[in-house]
Scaffold this active site. Structure first.
Site, PDB file in Angstrom:
ATOM      1  N   HIS A  19       5.676 -31.158 -25.465  1.00  0.00           N
ATOM      2  CA  HIS A  19       6.054 -29.808 -26.293  1.00  0.00           C
ATOM      3  C   HIS A  19       6.479 -29.115 -27.234  1.00  0.00           C
ATOM      4  CE1 HIS A  19       2.430 -26.733 -24.718  1.00  0.00           C
ATOM      5  NE2 HIS A  19       2.885 -25.870 -23.931  1.00  0.00           N
ATOM      6  N   ASN A  66       3.226 -20.135 -24.250  1.00  0.00           N
ATOM      7  CA  ASN A  66       1.997 -18.882 -24.421  1.00  0.00           C
ATOM      8  C   ASN A  66       2.490 -17.475 -25.377  1.00  0.00           C
ATOM      9  OD1 ASN A  66       1.659 -21.382 -23.147  1.00  0.00           O
ATOM     10  ND2 ASN A  66       1.039 -20.416 -21.363  1.00  0.00           N
ATOM     11  N   ASP A  91       1.810 -29.799 -30.923  1.00  0.00           N
ATOM     12  CA  ASP A  91       1.598 -31.263 -30.199  1.00  0.00           C
ATOM     13  C   ASP A  91      -0.109 -30.812 -29.940  1.00  0.00           C
ATOM     14  OD1 ASP A  91       2.177 -28.378 -27.918  1.00  0.00           O
ATOM     15  OD2 ASP A  91       1.261 -29.733 -26.516  1.00  0.00           O
ATOM     16  N   ASN A 112      -2.240 -22.551 -26.057  1.00  0.00           N
ATOM     17  CA  ASN A 112      -2.147 -21.765 -25.583  1.00  0.00           C
ATOM     18  C   ASN A 112      -0.891 -20.784 -26.613  1.00  0.00           C
ATOM     19  OD1 ASN A 112      -3.576 -21.633 -23.469  1.00  0.00           O
ATOM     20  ND2 ASN A 112      -2.505 -22.585 -22.369  1.00  0.00           N
TER      21      ASN A 112
END
Length: 189
Positions: A19, A66, A91, A112
């Protein structure tokens, strides 16, 4: 002025995870162009410098993924960045590890962090560079997968992807989005 944002999660426990590949690109760009990314503004680590004769701000949001828009949108507004001069690097589960896709604009594709940026900016019309991390399939839940480190056999591939991403950003700054898209997207096909 250009704003180049790499997405990731803050904190030692997330370093080198799938991530955080956007953070890794910012780190490499900063190192290559001797830009210190250490100032904190609007919940992001930032550094100002010059890449290919263009004034740039490199940023790593310090919100969690997020909530990335809560850092990116205030930076865009404060520095008066036209959206075409904003590049978001992140990513992508839908691309094979090491594959890159640069786009002029688009949706969030289920990511997100990008969804948060689109929501906070009120627009999806900004360039982005997606870096493939692959999909775990049935091996593990997606949430666990994106927060995992790369497998040993993926490390060289991802290092090459980060280098190509840096080259793509440099080309975007020097010759524009069309030329950069053609080069980046073709190189990893």
């Amino acid at each position: 002025m250009y704003l180049i944002v790499g997405l990731g999660n803050p904190g030692k426990e997330y370093e080198e995870t799938r991530h955080n590949i956007g953070f890794r690109v910012i780190y490499e760009l900063a190192k290559k162009h001797r830009i210190e990314v250490s100032g904190l503004k609007y919940r992001a680590l930032i550094g100002k410098g010059i890449i290919n004769d263009k004034e740039v701000i490199l940023a790593q949001p310090q919100t969690f993924m997020n909530l990335s828009g809560e850092a990116v949108a205030p930076l865009v507004r404060y520095f008066k960045i036209p959206l075409e001069n904003l590049m978001v690097i992140y990513d992508d589960l839908d691309l094979e590890p090491g594959k890159l896709r640069m786009r002029r604009l688009g949706g969030h594709g289920g990511h997100n962090g990008v969804r948060s940026i689109i929501d906070c900016l009120g627009s999806k019309e900004f360039p982005r560079l997606r870096i493939g991390i692959g999909h775990p399939g049935d091996l593990m839940p997606v949430r666990d997968y994106v927060l995992s480190r790369f497998f040993e056999d993926e490390l060289k591939l991802m290092e090459e992807a980060v280098n190509l991403a840096c080259q793509g950003i440099e080309l975007w700054l020097e010759q524009g989005i069309e030329r950069a898209m053609n080069q980046v997207n073709r190189k990893t096909d």
